[in-house]
Design a protein around this motif. Structure first.
Motif, short mmCIF file in Angstrom:
data_model
loop_
_atom_site.label_atom_id
_atom_site.label_comp_id
_atom_site.label_asym_id
_atom_site.label_seq_id
_atom_site.Cartn_x
_atom_site.Cartn_y
_atom_site.Cartn_z
N TRP A 162 0.85 -1.19 0.00
CA TRP A 162 0.00 0.00 0.00
C TRP A 162 0.88 1.23 0.00
O TRP A 162 2.05 1.19 0.37
N ILE A 201 -5.33 5.92 0.78
CA ILE A 201 -4.46 4.75 0.76
C ILE A 201 -4.84 3.88 -0.44
O ILE A 201 -6.00 3.60 -0.67
N HIS A 202 -3.84 3.55 -1.23
CA HIS A 202 -4.01 2.74 -2.43
C HIS A 202 -3.41 1.36 -2.15
O HIS A 202 -2.28 1.26 -1.69
N PHE A 203 -4.16 0.32 -2.46
CA PHE A 203 -3.73 -1.06 -2.23
C PHE A 203 -3.33 -1.69 -3.56
O PHE A 203 -3.97 -1.47 -4.58
N LYS A 206 -9.09 1.42 -3.01
CA LYS A 206 -8.69 2.67 -2.38
C LYS A 206 -9.58 2.93 -1.18
O LYS A 206 -10.76 2.56 -1.17
#
Length: 135
Positions: free
Chosen positions: A76, A83-85, A105
């Motif tokens: 992430w 937060i981007h996974f 997200k």
């Protein structure tokens, strides 16, 4: 002196970025128990090394039902308070970890900073999921 003045903005950005990242690190959970006997559990662990794991458990509360487990993992990063996974299809997906979190997200709720909300995901039942930070 000029060097110090030039480096000061980078130092401040680094401190702010680290503080933002630390806000997200921790464990998140949600459990739903229906009166019909169904149980749904969601667990998300966001680690300081920029990795995460996710576990979903479901039992529909019927005598012949089996427990269902779905797991995912990956990395992430934070972009503009979101937060981007990411899941690496070659390294993160196997027989245990089958969920692909790429394009997922989320962010903290604006009113309650202990609630984390996925607002976009290609996993349809993850999108709009809100879970509570427990530590």
């Amino acid at each position: 002196m000029k060097t110090i003045i030039l480096l000061l903005p980078f130092l401040l950005i680094s401190i702010v970025s680290k503080a933002q990242k630390n806000n997200y690190i921790g464990n998140y959970e949600k459990e739903i128990k229906a009166i019909t006997g169904e149980i749904f559990q969601y667990k998300l662990e966001i680690n300081a090394d920029s990795t995460f794991t996710f576990h979903y458990f479901r039992n529909i509360g019927q005598p012949q039902s089996i427990n269902e487990n779905s797991c995912g993992k990956g990395t992430w990063k934070i972009i503009k308070n979101i937060i981007h996974f990411y899941t690496d299809a070659e390294n993160d997906i196997n027989t245990k970890y089958q969920l692909n979190f790429t394009n997922s997200k989320g962010r903290f709720d604006h009113k309650d900073k202990k609630l984390f909300r996925f607002y976009h995901s290609d996993i349809r039942w993850i999108e709009k999921l809100t879970i509570l930070k427990v530590d």
